[in-house]
Design a protein around this motif. Structure first.
Motif, PDB file in Angstrom:
ATOM      1  N   LEU A   1      36.218  11.448  14.787  1.00 56.50           N
ATOM      2  CA  LEU A   1      36.346  12.733  14.096  1.00 56.50           C
ATOM      3  C   LEU A   1      35.298  13.710  14.628  1.00 56.50           C
ATOM      4  O   LEU A   1      35.605  14.850  14.961  1.00 56.50           O
ATOM      5  N   MET A   2      34.078  13.215  14.759  1.00 53.27           N
ATOM      6  CA  MET A   2      33.001  14.063  15.250  1.00 53.27           C
ATOM      7  C   MET A   2      33.300  14.505  16.691  1.00 53.27           C
ATOM      8  O   MET A   2      33.158  15.674  17.044  1.00 53.27           O
ATOM      9  N   ALA A   3      33.734  13.557  17.481  1.00 52.45           N
ATOM     10  CA  ALA A   3      34.013  13.849  18.887  1.00 52.45           C
ATOM     11  C   ALA A   3      35.116  14.893  19.030  1.00 52.45           C
ATOM     12  O   ALA A   3      35.020  15.821  19.831  1.00 52.45           O
ATOM     13  N   VAL A   4      36.161  14.748  18.214  1.00 55.76           N
ATOM     14  CA  VAL A   4      37.288  15.680  18.280  1.00 55.76           C
ATOM     15  C   VAL A   4      36.847  17.072  17.836  1.00 55.76           C
ATOM     16  O   VAL A   4      37.207  18.077  18.424  1.00 55.76           O
ATOM     17  N   LYS A   5      36.032  17.116  16.789  1.00 56.34           N
ATOM     18  CA  LYS A   5      35.572  18.408  16.296  1.00 56.34           C
ATOM     19  C   LYS A   5      34.661  19.087  17.307  1.00 56.34           C
ATOM     20  O   LYS A   5      34.635  20.306  17.424  1.00 56.34           O
ATOM     21  N   GLU A   6      33.903  18.280  18.016  1.00 55.41           N
ATOM     22  CA  GLU A   6      32.962  18.830  18.977  1.00 55.41           C
ATOM     23  C   GLU A   6      33.679  19.388  20.200  1.00 55.41           C
ATOM     24  O   GLU A   6      33.365  20.464  20.680  1.00 55.41           O
ATOM     25  N   ASN A   7      34.603  18.628  20.713  1.00 56.60           N
ATOM     26  CA  ASN A   7      35.301  19.077  21.919  1.00 56.60           C
ATOM     27  C   ASN A   7      36.685  18.449  22.003  1.00 56.60           C
ATOM     28  O   ASN A   7      36.874  17.399  22.601  1.00 56.60           O
ATOM     29  N   GLU A   8      37.612  19.133  21.407  1.00 55.10           N
ATOM     30  CA  GLU A   8      38.982  18.608  21.323  1.00 55.10           C
ATOM     31  C   GLU A   8      39.598  18.387  22.710  1.00 55.10           C
ATOM     32  O   GLU A   8      40.216  17.353  22.970  1.00 55.10           O
ATOM     33  N   ASP A   9      39.394  19.360  23.592  1.00 55.24           N
ATOM     34  CA  ASP A   9      39.987  19.256  24.930  1.00 55.24           C
ATOM     35  C   ASP A   9      39.473  18.035  25.684  1.00 55.24           C
ATOM     36  O   ASP A   9      40.232  17.325  26.338  1.00 55.24           O
ATOM     37  N   ALA A  10      38.172  17.823  25.554  1.00 52.16           N
ATOM     38  CA  ALA A  10      37.575  16.687  26.269  1.00 52.16           C
ATOM     39  C   ALA A  10      38.148  15.374  25.752  1.00 52.16           C
ATOM     40  O   ALA A  10      38.400  14.446  26.525  1.00 52.16           O
ATOM     41  N   ILE A  11      38.354  15.312  24.443  1.00 52.50           N
ATOM     42  CA  ILE A  11      38.902  14.086  23.871  1.00 52.50           C
ATOM     43  C   ILE A  11      40.353  13.890  24.304  1.00 52.50           C
ATOM     44  O   ILE A  11      40.760  12.800  24.696  1.00 52.50           O
ATOM     45  N   LEU A  12      41.104  14.967  24.268  1.00 50.65           N
ATOM     46  CA  LEU A  12      42.503  14.877  24.731  1.00 50.65           C
ATOM     47  C   LEU A  12      42.533  14.386  26.169  1.00 50.65           C
ATOM     48  O   LEU A  12      43.324  13.518  26.533  1.00 50.65           O
ATOM     49  N   GLU A  13      41.645  14.924  26.949  1.00 51.55           N
ATOM     50  CA  GLU A  13      41.548  14.539  28.349  1.00 51.55           C
ATOM     51  C   GLU A  13      41.231  13.054  28.471  1.00 51.55           C
ATOM     52  O   GLU A  13      41.836  12.337  29.249  1.00 51.55           O
TER      53      GLU A  13
END
Ligand SMILES: [Zn+2]
Length: 257
Positions: free
Chosen positions: A102-114
């Motif tokens: 959750l934290m990771a997605v909130k911080e940088n959604e694009d990076a997580i999607l990647e």
């Protein structure tokens, strides 16, 4: 029946002190508030990593609530090992992972999607463009072959092409036609698959983003985000410390930890 599993221990997941305390509070308050003390939030999600059966829960005075392999419970150690997993440890681990994501997605959604898609959006776009080009080429050649067939037939009727050459060319073109059809099918399937993967990753990221924070685990939350949790038999490392390997398979995106 088996001693030390060959799998790699996941490197990241750490249960921090804060998280551990939070879990203790949660578990204790739940104990107080619920007479039956049956936190079945993991029901249907837990699988034995060795035999694939579900894990069932049990509760003893000295050990508290824990999970174990149902095949082991039913048939004993000739069939599987116990896979003893305390509720508190499982709870803390899963909560920690969900909070991390959750934290990771909130911080940088694009990076997580990647990361989920194991490749950048740019790379995927260029792959898609290449596939489209390949597809167009195959379709163009397919059209050419249709024209060649028509021309060949015409020539045959006019007597410009003898039977032998006609048959030979027919076979040659038909083979190429079949290969092209196969190619078109493969490329189309690949393009669809890529699109689906993208959609799935986005769907999961959207699901977890709905939460502003994840402070406790509930059955609806777990079922919304997680498909299954595979628990492997723990083992002792050189220092006698228990090592656990718990794999979370998230919905739509699978194993991403
Ligand atoms: Zn088992």
């Amino acid at each position: 029946m088996q001693s030390k599993p060959q799998r790699q221990v996941p490197q990241e997941p750490i249960i921090t002190q804060d998280l551990w305390e939070l879990v203790q509070t949660h578990v204790n308050s739940r104990k107080r508030s619920r007479k039956d003390d049956e936190p079945q939030i993991f029901a249907g999600l837990l699988r034995c990593g060795e035999c694939g059966w579900t894990l069932g829960s049990a509760n003893t005075k000295d050990k508290g609530r824990f999970y174990r392999c149902t095949q082991y419970s039913a048939y004993g150690r000739n069939f599987c090992t116990m896979h003893y997993t305390p509720y508190k440890i499982l709870y803390a681990f899963v909560l920690g992972r969900l909070q991390f994501w959750l934290m990771a997605v909130k911080e940088n959604e694009d990076a997580i999607l990647e990361r989920l898609l194991q490749g950048s959006e740019k790379q995927r776009r260029s792959e898609n463009a290449r596939a489209e080009k390949e597809l167009k080429k195959a379709q163009k050649r397919r059209q050419e072959l249709d024209n060649l067939f028509a021309k060949m037939y015409e020539d045959r009727v006019k007597g410009l092409l003898d039977e032998e050459n006609y048959s030979m060319l027919s076979v040659k073109y038909r083979t190429e036609q079949q290969q092209l059809d196969e190619t078109v099918k493969t490329i189309t399937a690949r393009m669809e698959e890529t699109k689906e993967e993208t959609d799935d990753a986005k769907r999961w990221v959207e699901l977890i983003q709905k939460y502003s924070a994840i402070d406790e685990l509930t059955a609806p939350l777990l079922n919304e985000l997680i498909e299954k949790i595979v628990v492997h038999q723990s083992w002792k490392d050189e220092n006698g410390k228990t090592v656990r390997d718990i794999e979370i398979y998230y919905r739509f995106v699978g194993k991403i930890d």
